[in-house]
Design an enzyme around this catalytic site. Structure first.
Site, PDB file in Angstrom:
ATOM      1  N   ARG A 107      16.205  12.775   5.792  1.00  0.00           N
ATOM      2  CA  ARG A 107      15.621  11.546   5.253  1.00  0.00           C
ATOM      3  C   ARG A 107      14.973  10.692   6.338  1.00  0.00           C
ATOM      4  O   ARG A 107      14.050   9.931   6.082  1.00  0.00           O
ATOM      5  CB  ARG A 107      16.707  10.739   4.524  1.00  0.00           C
TER       6      ARG A 107
ATOM      7  N   TYR B 296      -4.946  -4.491  -6.214  1.00  0.00           N
ATOM      8  CA  TYR B 296      -4.649  -3.358  -7.102  1.00  0.00           C
ATOM      9  C   TYR B 296      -3.659  -3.826  -8.178  1.00  0.00           C
ATOM     10  O   TYR B 296      -2.610  -4.387  -7.860  1.00  0.00           O
ATOM     11  CB  TYR B 296      -4.059  -2.254  -6.228  1.00  0.00           C
TER      12      TYR B 296
ATOM     13  N   ASP C  42      -3.748  -4.209   2.136  1.00  0.00           N
ATOM     14  CA  ASP C  42      -3.993  -2.894   1.541  1.00  0.00           C
ATOM     15  C   ASP C  42      -5.405  -2.476   1.965  1.00  0.00           C
ATOM     16  O   ASP C  42      -6.397  -3.056   1.529  1.00  0.00           O
ATOM     17  CB  ASP C  42      -3.862  -3.000   0.011  1.00  0.00           C
TER      18      ASP C  42
ATOM     19  N   LYS D 102      -5.409   8.751  -1.616  1.00  0.00           N
ATOM     20  CA  LYS D 102      -6.847   8.676  -1.826  1.00  0.00           C
ATOM     21  C   LYS D 102      -7.578   9.502  -0.760  1.00  0.00           C
ATOM     22  O   LYS D 102      -7.578  10.715  -0.813  1.00  0.00           O
ATOM     23  CB  LYS D 102      -7.278   7.213  -1.854  1.00  0.00           C
TER      24      LYS D 102
HETATM   25  C1  LIG Z   1      -4.536   3.900  -5.750  1.00  0.00           C
HETATM   26  C2  LIG Z   1      -4.270   2.673  -5.000  1.00  0.00           C
HETATM   27  C3  LIG Z   1      -2.973   2.313  -4.644  1.00  0.00           C
HETATM   28  C4  LIG Z   1      -1.779   3.102  -5.110  1.00  0.00           C
HETATM   29  O1  LIG Z   1      -1.726   4.383  -4.595  1.00  0.00           O
HETATM   30  P1  LIG Z   1      -0.834   5.500  -5.330  1.00  0.00           P
HETATM   31  O2  LIG Z   1      -0.653   6.531  -4.297  1.00  0.00           O
HETATM   32  O3  LIG Z   1      -1.605   5.924  -6.525  1.00  0.00           O
HETATM   33  O4  LIG Z   1       0.464   4.829  -5.705  1.00  0.00           O
HETATM   34  C5  LIG Z   1      -2.788   1.183  -3.888  1.00  0.00           C
HETATM   35  N1  LIG Z   1      -3.825   0.424  -3.505  1.00  0.00           N
HETATM   36  C6  LIG Z   1      -5.087   0.728  -3.828  1.00  0.00           C
HETATM   37  C7  LIG Z   1      -6.178  -0.141  -3.359  1.00  0.00           C
HETATM   38  C8  LIG Z   1      -5.353   1.854  -4.588  1.00  0.00           C
HETATM   39  O5  LIG Z   1      -6.613   2.134  -4.941  1.00  0.00           O
END
Ligand SMILES: *Cc1c(COP(=O)(O)O)cnc(C)c1O
Length: 384
Positions: free
Chosen positions: A54, A107, A177, A202
């Site tokens: 972990r 988001y 983010d 992404k």
């Molecule tokens: C998709 C996304 C997330 C979340 O990512 P996941 O891996 O799908 O949980 C967070 N912030 C932004 C800006 C996103 O586009």
């Protein structure tokens, strides 16, 4: 590898551990729970680089080392998703009685986390408009300002250095983010952010086949991030870290192409009579263009499209008949996508002239994509 090296060069060499793996170029997938100690003295000393599955394996550490270098971070933790990365970053700075200032263009699931789970633990969230001066909004109990730039769905660019200056003057942490730009086009920690967050699902993964997130901390936030991550028992699998590291090798090359195609599509769409406006900070006409140009070194393939007023059936005719754009959530893979954008605002700072769509320009040929959109807009026009 040196800091002056370009992202393409860094992405190829970062985090490699070939000398520890018989010369194998890629750090293999380690699947581990138990990690053995040679004797009781070693167990007591607790100084092994790897202690328990972990807490990380060579696969996770390879990925985190690469990310540390790209982000200019003191420490990176890897988590199961991008949403989880946002949650753990917030949990590592906020506690009961604290106030969190959250950008309204964040988001949507990040906002929902704040309004439900975080609220239940006694943290109050208020929203600010993406281009608002945050200084007057800071309260005595404000612990963090959360940024996302460009914003989800609407793509407003924030003045991150100005926000960081105002926040730090009051001893408030800054979280960002940075999924849109990735550390290739923007390095949050170099612009005053304390915790840089990425949905590696992404572009880092880049192939629509992995869910992963990470948070990178500067020196002052590394210990509390590490502690929170550890206490929550968060762990990302070796298989997923392997895929993300493999994606990272081609990240700058893919992004260059996503950028070029995205801009070609955006410019073409902006000139169309069916379109009210295109939300893309790299367009000279975009309200966020000057800030984007000052702080970012590029744009990814994700942008917004505001149509002139059109009935639902016309939008469906446009979208449903597209050959090269899939309909679905997430983005950052090799494929083009289109999805309607449902925008929920507390600060009332976004008004659309008509239906809003979010497009992701994939790695297909730009001309093929434009021809597809052209036929789509013809279908739309027929139904208006
Ligand atoms: C998709 C996304 C997330 C979340 O990512 P996941 O891996 O799908 O949980 C967070 N912030 C932004 C800006 C996103 O586009």
């Amino acid at each position: 590898m040196e800091d002056k090296d370009k992202p393409e060069t860094k992405a190829v060499s970062l985090g490699r551990m070939s000398d520890e793996h018989f010369g194998v170029v890629n750090t293999p997938v380690y699947r581990a729970s138990t990690i053995l100690y040679p004797d009781l003295a070693a167990l007591k000393a607790n100084k092994q680089p790897y202690t328990y599955g972990r807490r990380g394996t060579p696969t996770t550490r390879s990925f985190e080392a690469a990310i540390n270098a790209l982000e200019g971070a003191a420490r990176t933790v890897t988590v199961p998703s991008g949403l989880n990365a946002n949650a753990v970053a917030i949990l590592s700075v906020c506690g009961a009685g604290d106030h969190l200032l959250m950008v309204d263009s964040a988001y949507e699931p990040t906002k929902t986390f704040c309004e439900t789970t975080l609220k239940r633990f006694g943290v109050e969230t208020t929203y600010y408009a993406p281009t608002e001066d945050v200084a007057p909004l800071l309260k005595p109990n404000t612990k963090a300002v959360f940024c996302e730039s460009p914003g989800s769905l609407t793509f407003e660019v924030q003045d991150i250095p100005a926000i960081a200056k105002a926040a730090h003057a009051k001893n408030v942490s800054v979280l960002m983010d940075n999924t849109w730009a990735t550390p290739v086009f923007f390095q949050p920690l170099k612009h005053g952010v304390d915790l840089s967050i990425q949905a590696a699902t992404k572009y880092v993964g880049g192939h629509a086949d992995v869910m992963l997130g990470y948070v990178s901390a500067n020196d002052s936030h590394a210990a509390q991030l590490h502690e929170t991550h550890g206490n929550l028992g968060l762990y990302a699998s070796g298989d997923d870290c392997f895929l993300a590291l493999r994606g990272l090798r081609t990240l700058p090359v893919r992004l260059a192409r996503h950028q070029e195609t995205g801009l070609a599509l955006a410019r073409w769409l902006a000139a169309r009579p069916e379109v009210a406006r295109v939300l893309h900070p790299a367009l000279e006409s975009d309200p966020g263009h000057a800030l984007w140009k000052r702080d970012f070194s590029g744009a990814c393939g994700l942008f917004g499209l505001v149509l002139k007023p059109a009935p639902e059936a016309a939008v469906a005719a446009f979208v449903d008949g597209l050959q090269h754009f899939g309909i679905g959530y997430s983005w950052g893979g090799f494929e083009s996508l289109i999805v309607p954008a449902h925008i929920r605002r507390s600060t009332g700072t976004f008004a659309a002239e008509g239906p809003v769509l979010r497009l992701h320009a994939g790695l297909e040929d730009a001309g093929d994509l434009i021809a597809d959109l052209e036929k789509g807009l013809a279908r739309l026009k027929e139904k208006i």
